[in-house]
Design a protein around this motif. Sequence first.
Motif, PDB file in Angstrom:
ATOM      1  N   ALA A 233       0.816  -1.222   0.000  1.00 35.11           N
ATOM      2  CA  ALA A 233       0.000   0.000   0.000  1.00 35.11           C
ATOM      3  C   ALA A 233       0.844   1.264   0.000  1.00 35.11           C
ATOM      4  O   ALA A 233       0.396   2.304  -0.480  1.00 35.11           O
ATOM      5  N   TRP A 234       2.082   1.195   0.502  1.00 37.78           N
ATOM      6  CA  TRP A 234       2.907   2.395   0.572  1.00 37.78           C
ATOM      7  C   TRP A 234       3.487   2.802  -0.783  1.00 37.78           C
ATOM      8  O   TRP A 234       4.137   3.834  -0.899  1.00 37.78           O
ATOM      9  N   ILE A 235       3.255   1.989  -1.819  1.00 39.32           N
ATOM     10  CA  ILE A 235       3.692   2.376  -3.166  1.00 39.32           C
ATOM     11  C   ILE A 235       2.473   2.926  -3.908  1.00 39.32           C
ATOM     12  O   ILE A 235       1.552   2.180  -4.228  1.00 39.32           O
ATOM     13  N   PRO A 236       2.434   4.213  -4.169  1.00 40.29           N
ATOM     14  CA  PRO A 236       1.280   4.803  -4.846  1.00 40.29           C
ATOM     15  C   PRO A 236       1.066   4.188  -6.234  1.00 40.29           C
ATOM     16  O   PRO A 236       2.023   3.820  -6.918  1.00 40.29           O
ATOM     17  N   ALA A 237      -0.187   4.075  -6.637  1.00 39.91           N
ATOM     18  CA  ALA A 237      -0.530   3.475  -7.928  1.00 39.91           C
ATOM     19  C   ALA A 237       0.205   4.159  -9.081  1.00 39.91           C
ATOM     20  O   ALA A 237       0.649   3.506 -10.023  1.00 39.91           O
ATOM     21  N   ALA A 238       0.363   5.476  -9.019  1.00 37.27           N
ATOM     22  CA  ALA A 238       1.035   6.216 -10.093  1.00 37.27           C
ATOM     23  C   ALA A 238       2.498   5.794 -10.231  1.00 37.27           C
ATOM     24  O   ALA A 238       3.060   5.822 -11.320  1.00 37.27           O
ATOM     25  N   ARG A 239       3.143   5.374  -9.154  1.00 35.15           N
ATOM     26  CA  ARG A 239       4.556   4.987  -9.199  1.00 35.15           C
ATOM     27  C   ARG A 239       4.772   3.575  -9.720  1.00 35.15           C
ATOM     28  O   ARG A 239       5.865   3.198 -10.085  1.00 35.15           O
ATOM     29  N   ARG A 240       3.734   2.764  -9.744  1.00 36.91           N
ATOM     30  CA  ARG A 240       3.867   1.359 -10.130  1.00 36.91           C
ATOM     31  C   ARG A 240       4.237   1.195 -11.597  1.00 36.91           C
ATOM     32  O   ARG A 240       4.670   0.140 -12.008  1.00 36.91           O
ATOM     33  N   ARG A 241       4.091   2.237 -12.360  1.00 34.57           N
ATOM     34  CA  ARG A 241       4.485   2.199 -13.775  1.00 34.57           C
ATOM     35  C   ARG A 241       5.927   2.632 -13.965  1.00 34.57           C
ATOM     36  O   ARG A 241       6.444   2.613 -15.067  1.00 34.57           O
ATOM     37  N   ASP A 242       6.593   3.033 -12.909  1.00 37.25           N
ATOM     38  CA  ASP A 242       7.961   3.558 -12.982  1.00 37.25           C
ATOM     39  C   ASP A 242       9.042   2.481 -12.867  1.00 37.25           C
ATOM     40  O   ASP A 242      10.100   2.724 -12.309  1.00 37.25           O
ATOM     41  N   GLY A 243       8.762   1.300 -13.355  1.00 39.52           N
ATOM     42  CA  GLY A 243       9.763   0.247 -13.330  1.00 39.52           C
ATOM     43  C   GLY A 243       9.825  -0.533 -12.041  1.00 39.52           C
ATOM     44  O   GLY A 243      10.799  -1.240 -11.794  1.00 39.52           O
ATOM     45  N   ILE A 244       8.805  -0.417 -11.202  1.00 40.70           N
ATOM     46  CA  ILE A 244       8.761  -1.203  -9.977  1.00 40.70           C
ATOM     47  C   ILE A 244       8.173  -2.562 -10.333  1.00 40.70           C
ATOM     48  O   ILE A 244       7.103  -2.648 -10.922  1.00 40.70           O
ATOM     49  N   GLU A 245       8.897  -3.625  -9.997  1.00 39.26           N
ATOM     50  CA  GLU A 245       8.459  -4.960 -10.364  1.00 39.26           C
ATOM     51  C   GLU A 245       8.443  -5.883  -9.167  1.00 39.26           C
ATOM     52  O   GLU A 245       9.303  -5.810  -8.301  1.00 39.26           O
TER      53      GLU A 245
END
Length: 105
Positions: free
Chosen positions: A46-58
Amino acid sequence: MRWRASIALTVGGDGPVSSIVESEHGSEGSAREWVERKLPSTRFPAWIPAARRRDGIELFGRVARGRVVTGRLVPTWESDTGTAVWHADRAGDQVQWRRCPAGER
């Protein structure tokens, strides 16, 4: 020796790795089965905002052989340096495995 299965996340292919959940097993097969069961349904913390999940977080799975070293202030996991590590990537509801040389993330 034990097998540690983990679900982790990384930022970019070469970025830092953070383990979300880990489980220890008596065999490689058991550890890989655990990853195959858990990884497809694992969600981003939950601490990773949805908008950041497209920034190469896998999210990915990992299975490594090693042992817990005690006798220190905090017990520490130590991977067997001579053993290859299994990495699992999500492919929909499936898991795709690749074997990596020891020492790779």
